[in-house]
Structure formats: structure tokens, C-alpha cells
Design a protein around this motif. Structure first.
Motif, short mmCIF file in Angstrom:
data_model
loop_
_atom_site.label_atom_id
_atom_site.label_comp_id
_atom_site.label_asym_id
_atom_site.label_seq_id
_atom_site.Cartn_x
_atom_site.Cartn_y
_atom_site.Cartn_z
N GLU A 244 3.68 12.47 -1.13
CA GLU A 244 3.33 11.58 -0.02
C GLU A 244 3.45 10.12 -0.47
O GLU A 244 3.97 9.27 0.25
CB GLU A 244 1.91 11.87 0.47
CG GLU A 244 1.49 11.00 1.65
CD GLU A 244 0.06 11.25 2.08
OE1 GLU A 244 -0.44 10.49 2.90
OE2 GLU A 244 -0.54 12.22 1.57
N LEU A 245 2.97 9.85 -1.70
CA LEU A 245 3.10 8.51 -2.25
C LEU A 245 4.57 8.15 -2.46
O LEU A 245 4.97 7.00 -2.31
CB LEU A 245 2.36 8.40 -3.58
CG LEU A 245 0.83 8.39 -3.53
CD1 LEU A 245 0.26 8.30 -4.94
CD2 LEU A 245 0.34 7.24 -2.67
N SER A 246 5.37 9.14 -2.81
CA SER A 246 6.81 8.90 -2.98
C SER A 246 7.44 8.43 -1.68
O SER A 246 8.28 7.53 -1.66
CB SER A 246 7.50 10.17 -3.48
OG SER A 246 8.87 9.94 -3.71
N GLU A 247 7.02 9.05 -0.57
CA GLU A 247 7.53 8.63 0.74
C GLU A 247 7.11 7.20 1.05
O GLU A 247 7.89 6.39 1.58
CB GLU A 247 7.00 9.57 1.84
CG GLU A 247 7.58 10.98 1.77
CD GLU A 247 9.09 10.98 2.01
OE1 GLU A 247 9.55 10.21 2.88
OE2 GLU A 247 9.79 11.75 1.34
N ILE A 248 5.86 6.87 0.69
CA ILE A 248 5.37 5.51 0.89
C ILE A 248 6.18 4.53 0.05
O ILE A 248 6.52 3.43 0.50
CB ILE A 248 3.87 5.43 0.53
CG1 ILE A 248 3.06 6.27 1.51
CG2 ILE A 248 3.38 3.99 0.52
CD1 ILE A 248 1.60 6.42 1.13
N ALA A 249 6.49 4.94 -1.19
CA ALA A 249 7.26 4.08 -2.08
C ALA A 249 8.66 3.85 -1.54
O ALA A 249 9.21 2.73 -1.64
CB ALA A 249 7.33 4.70 -3.48
#
Length: 504
Positions: A244-249
Motif C-alpha cells: 500500500e505504501l508502494s502505491e503511495i510512493a
């Protein structure tokens, strides 16, 4: 100072090189002189001396080659050591750390995993400014010592930036140490801060191999994304990497790419929120706000893209666009200077604390001098105290152009009375979080009244933002607040709606 230091280092290198050459020449000369005399003392046979001279020459070449090999090997090893180790902490630099991390991940067994911790010292530049660079260096060295003592037997440590460290630790699959690592480092940091009498806080980003990456590049990327998420939450926070953080990044990276392009200004627009006098509700000015309407993503909140623009150094261009566009729109609708006497514009923290950006801001207003005379810069309370001396200098230089200054979100930061006395501001803006609660919370009422009294005692105006109903307005009027803005009067609006609002 740097030029003098560089010149001194160059002289030392030259002296060392000359000394080495002189020693080599002296040894060579002495060898030739005394070896020839030694041969002549043994025999007078010319043929024998000629053969011996040949062997003597080859022997000299052999010995000097061995010596040269040793010297070069030592020089290369010293160079590699200097390049791979940070001179202050003696920890591997970024490149060397990635090599060690790759080796650690490659050799991991099925029963174990590698936890990578990306550690960032919070507000380290402020520590250097407030306590001095020697104290800052002492913090880095002391923290390095604590980390080394705790993790070097079971992991790899590295200095990845001026205030960032990497720690890679091998743990067993069922080891509870993974959950305990953040608290362990937080306690360690707190201990260092107490010992050095410095308020020290860190943020941590954690990634786990092989789940989050199978090499140093992917692991560091994952840990960096997690670190960024932790820093968004606040100081002394940690975050584990997730997809999920990867998508945010990825979303963040897209915004970075677009903010670096001049095409982004095609999708920006300025909106204006009226500010009114509480006593007679006459319009005293407008606050200029920026909106980004993305053709694919739709509305992007300033809270999302302004911090990114600050990080990548895009704020000077954005501020220039806001200033010039607001001037153009307000001029074309004949709203300034007769109908609107004051235009408030928000300025990023770094534009008053970084000299180059502050000079750019000064230049923009110098190019728009007539507009500058009716402009008021709004700076957040934490901006004002980030570097009081630098802020004061640039505020005064801008005031010479006719600008006024307001401290925004007052009451949410840490502005001391002495700082407020030194900063040449014209207005205190009470944060909406206190206005929201003045009907229900006694503490909020006390804070709001105190800020109004404080502004009055300093001889400057007070303005409340986020006023949404009549009860709030009545309370502010009874307290003696000068001005207000909020949905009770008007929402932020485009230039055409502002023109109609002013005509009503």
C-alpha cells in the motif's frame, strides 16, 4: 574558509610528494655511488665489473619495483578505505553499505531474514544551528557508538546521508526482535539525547528481506518509502513497508515528475477567500489560495503537493506563479487597489530560511513593486522560529518593499514572546482548530482571548480563520478580535465569483 583549507591541503600533498621524490633520488644516488665503489674495492677486472654492474642494475630495478608495489598497494588501500568509510563515524558510506547488504541478503538461509532499518535524525539541521556543528558531530558519533555496540555482531551498519543511517540485521523467522527493534532504537536515541542534553528524536523505516526485496536496491527503496511514511506521521515514529505504501510512493513520484514540469501551471488556479472586519463586516482583504485540478486525478489538495514541492525545491516557481497570477487577475477585474486594500499570500517555510529562495522571493516582489505594497505574507508559526535571525533579516528586507507580515496558525507552534518581539510582524492569525472549539471548550476560549490580548499589547492586528457560525463571531467580537474569515462569510472562490461578491 574552504578555499584556505583546500589550499593548505594541496600544499601538504605537494610537500609529501616532493619529500618522497627527494628520498627516492637520494637512495638511488647513494646506491649508485656506494655500490660502484664497493665493486671497485673487490676487483679491478673491467669485464667482471661490467657484468656485476648489469646484475646490480637488475637488482636495483627488482628492489624498487617491490617497494613501488608495496607503496601503491598501501595507497590504493588507504584510498579505498577513505572512499568507503565515513571519516566522522568510521561507518561504511552508501556504496559500501549496499555491497555489504547485498552480501548479507545473498547468504541468508531459509530459517532467517534480514531486517533493514532506515534511520533518520529528526530536525538535525536545527540541532546544528542551535547547538553548533561540533555538538551535531558529537550526536552522530555518540549515536554511532550506541548502534555499533548493539548491532555490529549480528548486522551491518552504514551512514547513508548527513543525518541518516542504515542498519541491516539477520534474525530468525520467529524472532520477536523484529517487533522490539523500533523501541530499542528509540530508547537508545533518547539516552544519547539525555547524555548530550539535546532533544533528540528519530524516524525509522523498516523493510524485510526477502519479502520486501531480494537485493540492496529494492530493500533500500522499500525502507525509504516506509521512512517517508513515518516522517509524515511525526517525530519518533516507525513504519514498516507495505505494498500500500508502494502505491503511495508511486503516486508521490508521479506528482514529483509533474511538479518539475512547467506544464503543471496550466492546471493551477488561484482562488480567493475574503477577510472582513468584525466590527462592521466590511471587506479588509483577501487570502490567495492555490488549487491544482489535475486532468486525470482531479483535485489535488495543497496539503498533498505543497510538502512535495518544498522537498524538491519547486516552491520558488510556484510562489512566483501565484504572485504574478493573482496580480494579473485582480488587476484585470479592477479589484486592486481601490476595492481590495490587502492581498494575503502564503509562503513556504524554506523560502524564508534558505537564502537563495528568500532572494528569489525578494526579486519577484521587486519586479511587482506596486503589488508588493498591498501584499501581506502569511508565514506559519514554526517557519518564523526555524531560524529567527535569518527569518528576521529576510522579513525586514521584504518589508522595505512595502509588504506586511502575518504569523499564520498562531498558537499551534512554539513562538516565544522574545521571538515575537524581534519579528517585525503586523498580524497574528488564530488557528481554526481553536475557533472550532470555542463554543464547547473553556481552554480554547482562554487561548483565543489570550492571543487577541497579546496582539493588542504588541500593537498588531488579530484575525481568526475558520469562522463558521454566528456564535463564534459574537465571541470573537466580545474578545476584541479585529478581523475574521471563514465559511460564515464566504468560501474560497474564483476571480469572477470574487468580483460578484465584491459588487454585492
Amino acid at each position: 574558509m574552504k578555499d584556505v583549507k583546500s589550499e593548505t591541503m594541496t600544499k601538504r600533498k605537494l610537500t609529501t610528494a616532493v619529500r618522497g621524490a627527494v628520498i627516492y633520488a637520494a637512495i638511488g644516488g647513494l646506491w649508485i655511488l656506494f655500490s660502484d665503489k664497493a665493486l671497485e674495492s673487490f676487483t679491478n677486472d673491467v669485464d667482471y665489473i661490467t657484468v656485476a654492474q648489469t646484475y646490480k642494475g637488475w637488482f636495483y630495478v627488482l628492489v624498487t619495483s617491490v617497494l613501488l608495489f608495496i607503496l601503491l598497494k598501501r595507497a590504493i588501500e588507504n584510498t579505498e578505505r577513505l572512499l568507503s568509510l565515513d571519516p566522522l563515524t568510521q561507518l561504511p558510506r552508501h556504496y559500501q553499505f549496499t555491497r555489504l547488504l547485498d552480501r548479507q541478503v545473498k547468504n541468508i538461509s531459509k530459517e532467517k531474514k534480514v531486517v533493514l532499518i532506515y534511520l533518520d535524525l529528526c530536525k538535525f539541521s536545527q540541532i546544528n544551528q542551535e547547538f553548533g556543528h561540533r555538538k551535531g558531530d558529537a550526536v552522530l558519533q555518540k549515536l554511532t557508538g550506541e548502534l555499533w555496540e548493539c548491532f555490529h555482531e549480528n548486522g551491518v551498519l552504514g551512514r547513508l546521508g548527513s543525518d541518516q543511517f542504515g542498519i541491516a540485521i539477520k534474525v530468525k523467522n520467529n524472532d520477536r526482535l523484529i517487533e522490539e527493534l523500533p523501541d530499542l532504537i528509540f530508547r537508545m536515541t533518547q539516552r544519547v539525547g539525555v547524555e548530550l542534553k539535546i532533544p533528540l528524536k528519530v524516524c525509522l523505516g523498516l523493510a524485510i528481506a526477502p519479502f520486501d526485496g531480494k537485493d540492496s536496491k529494492s530493500l533500500l527503496s522499500a525502507a525509504s518509502i516506509a521512512l517517508h511514511n513515518a516522517k509524515k506521521i511525526g517525530d519518533d515514529q516507525c513504519s514498516f513497508f507495505s505494498h500500500e505504501l508502494s502505491e503511495i510512493a508511486l503516486h508521490r513520484q508521479r506528482l514529483i515528475t509533474e511538479l518539475k514540469s512547467t506544464d503543471v501551471f496550466q492546471h493551477f488556479k488561484t482562488v480567493y477567500q475574503p477577510q472582513l472586519s468584525i466590527s462592521d463586516q466590511s471587506i479588509t482583504g483577501v487570502e490567495v489560495l492555490i488549487r491544482w485540478i489535475h486532468p486525470e486525478l482531479g483535485f489535488i489538495s495543497p496539503e498533498d503537493f505543497i510538502p512535495i514541492a518544498e522537498d524538491i525545491g519547486a516552491m520558488p516557481n510556484i510562489s512566483r506563479w501565484v504572485i504574478t497570477n493573482a496580480k494579473k487577475e485582480l488587476n484585470e477585474t479592477n479589484l486592486i487597489p481601490e476595492k481590495i486594500k490587502r492581498v494575503s499570500i502564503n509562503i513556504s517555510a524554506r523560502e524564508l530560511n534558505i537564502e537563495e529562495q528568500a532572494q528569489n522571493l525578494h526579486q519577484v516582489f521587486k519586479e511587482n513593486l506596486d503589488f508588493a505594497k498591498i501584499c501581506q505574507i502569511e508565514i506559519t508559526e514554526t517557519t518564523a522560529i526555524y531560524d529567527i535571525t535569518t527569518s528576521q533579516k529576510f522579513i525586514e528586507s521584504l518589508k522595505e518593499l512595502g509588504l506586511k507580515f502575518s504569523i499564520d496558525d498562531f498558537g499551534t507552534g512554539f513562538t516565544s514572546l522574545s521571538n515575537l518581539k524581534n519579528l517585525p510582524v503586523d498580524e497574528l492569525k488564530i488557528d481554526r482548530s481553536f475557533i472550532d472549539k470555542i463554543e464547547t471548550e473553556n481552554n480554547s476560549q482562554i487561548i483565543v482571548k489570550s492571543v487577541i490580548d497579546l496582539a493588542d499589547n504588541f500593537g498588531i492586528k488579530s484575525i481568526a480563520e475558520g469562522v463558521e457560525n454566528e456564535n463564534q463571531l459574537i465571541f470573537l467580537k466580545n474578545c476584541g478580535c479585529d478581523e475574521a474569515q471563514g465559511y460564515y462569510f464566504a468560501k474560497p472562490m474564483g476571480i469572477e465569483d470574487l468580483k460578484k461578491f465584491m459588487a454585492a
